[in-house]
Design an enzyme around this catalytic site. Structure first.
Site, PDB file in Angstrom:
ATOM      1  N   SER A   1      56.765  50.760  -2.996  1.00 61.11           N
ATOM      2  CA  SER A   1      57.566  50.932  -3.953  1.00 61.11           C
ATOM      3  C   SER A   1      58.600  50.099  -4.123  1.00 61.11           C
ATOM      4  CB  SER A   1      58.407  52.500  -3.778  1.00 61.11           C
ATOM      5  OG  SER A   1      59.238  52.603  -5.005  1.00 61.11           O
TER       6      SER A   1
ATOM      7  N   LYS B   1      53.464  57.807  -0.003  1.00 63.24           N
ATOM      8  CA  LYS B   1      53.785  57.056  -1.148  1.00 63.24           C
ATOM      9  C   LYS B   1      53.103  58.146  -2.293  1.00 63.24           C
ATOM     10  CE  LYS B   1      54.554  53.812  -4.217  1.00 63.24           C
ATOM     11  NZ  LYS B   1      53.849  54.024  -5.442  1.00 63.24           N
TER      12      LYS B   1
ATOM     13  N   HIS C   1      56.020  60.592  -2.363  1.00 67.40           N
ATOM     14  CA  HIS C   1      57.111  59.787  -3.233  1.00 67.40           C
ATOM     15  C   HIS C   1      57.018  59.750  -4.675  1.00 67.40           C
ATOM     16  CE1 HIS C   1      58.442  55.862  -4.779  1.00 67.40           C
ATOM     17  NE2 HIS C   1      59.517  55.915  -4.193  1.00 67.40           N
ATOM     18  N   ASN C   2      55.812  59.490  -5.241  1.00 68.45           N
ATOM     19  CA  ASN C   2      55.535  59.464  -6.632  1.00 68.45           C
ATOM     20  C   ASN C   2      55.603  60.849  -7.443  1.00 68.45           C
ATOM     21  OD1 ASN C   2      55.190  56.717  -6.308  1.00 68.45           O
ATOM     22  ND2 ASN C   2      53.360  56.575  -7.666  1.00 68.45           N
TER      23      ASN C   2
ATOM     24  N   GLU D   1      59.310  61.535  -7.761  1.00 66.95           N
ATOM     25  CA  GLU D   1      59.659  60.694  -8.571  1.00 66.95           C
ATOM     26  C   GLU D   1      59.489  61.254 -10.207  1.00 66.95           C
ATOM     27  OE1 GLU D   1      57.393  56.929 -10.342  1.00 66.95           O
ATOM     28  OE2 GLU D   1      58.565  56.373  -8.568  1.00 66.95           O
TER      29      GLU D   1
END
Length: 301
Positions: free
Chosen positions: A121, A173, A176-177, A180
């Site tokens: 990221s 990840k 994480h996205n 987001e």
């Protein structure tokens, strides 16, 4: 340390340059002549083929992939495999699906090659600010090539972590996205609400600036929001069409599989899908139903 960076798109080239600045020997590999020329201007070596790049490196070698998730990764690995040797390490720094990464790790292990999945990221700001790295795979291999991660991260001791075995990096990840998605949706809805309150004639750029300091909702995404609103207060010329890279979908599917309630992430994904409907059948159906049961007026095109 020597690294072959395969894929010299914007992020791959930026990562290669940061590694080069950090004292590593980097060989950028890309079939595109323009991409190679641009990368060469940044000061690191370039090559048109994987074979030529690896031939100049000492064994064991490190190969970093920055290519689109999916079939392109498998195709790249297939072309790379004949040139790999025992002890080599392949790092996938893209947004691959974590189950694909687990499969690829098992396949390469049969050739005594280590596959590391590294969720990355930082976007276009990573060159200056450093990258957040979520690393999955063999602990010994991660430790052996740790200088690479320390160079790419914002600091040697922060911004990167070996989070677990194969697949764990890309799993983190993915989540994480998903987070987001939810954060971006909340900012978008809040600013839309303020924009609609026309009687106050709010300066959204100034509101965002005020929130950047001391507010509990301050974040890097808010900093980017403030910058966007100050440059273009009404967001003129921007189409209301929001793509998704696929990781939000994977996150929602994983939440369902694990019986975890994730309504914010799920709805933020659905809102992205809705943004692409230019002539929504569902909305027209709702209008028709209101007319049928209640005699409510229907707007005509």
């Amino acid at each position: 340390m020597e690294i072959a960076m395969i894929g010299l798109g914007r992020m791959g080239a930026n990562m290669a340059e940061r590694l080069h600045r950090g004292g590593h020997r980097v060989i950028g590999v890309d079939p595109g002549e323009a991409a190679r020329a641009s990368a060469a201007e940044r000061g690191f070596e370039v090559s048109a083929t994987v074979a030529d790049a690896l031939a100049t490196m000492s064994v064991p070698r490190v190969v970093w992939l920055m290519v689109p998730a999916g079939e392109v990764v498998d195709q790249t690995l297939a072309s790379l495999s004949p040139h790999l040797s025992e002890g080599d390490v392949v790092i996938d720094g893209g947004n691959s699906y974590y189950k694909d990464s687990m499969r690829r790790s098992a396949q390469l292990l049969e050739e005594d090659v280590t596959y590391i999945d590294c969720g990355t990221s930082g976007g276009v700001w990573g060159l200056q600010e450093g990258y957040s790295l979520m690393i999955g795979g063999d602990a010994e291999a991660v430790q052996r090539i740790g200088a690479i991660f320390r160079t790419l991260a914002p600091a040697e001791d922060s911004g990167w972590a070996h989070v677990g075995p194969s697949g764990a990096g890309h799993f983190c990840k993915m989540v994480h996205n998903g987070i987001e998605y939810g954060m971006m949706q909340a900012y978008a809805e809040g600013f839309a609400l303020m924009q609609r309150k026309t009687e106050f004639n709010l300066d959204l750029g100034e509101v965002a600036k005020a929130w950047q300091h001391g507010s509990v909702v301050r974040s890097w995404l808010l900093d980017l929001s403030a910058d966007a609103l100050q440059r273009n207060p009404q967001l003129d010329g921007i189409a209301p069409f929001v793509p998704d890279s696929g990781e939000g979908r994977w996150t929602v599917a994983e939440a369902i599989d694990l019986d975890v309630s994730a309504p914010v992430i799920t709805l933020s994904l659905l809102e992205r899908l809705r943004s692409r409907e230019k002539n929504s059948f569902s909305d027209r159906m709702l209008s028709a139903l209101r007319n049928q049961f209640g005699g409510h007026a229907m707007m005509k095109e």
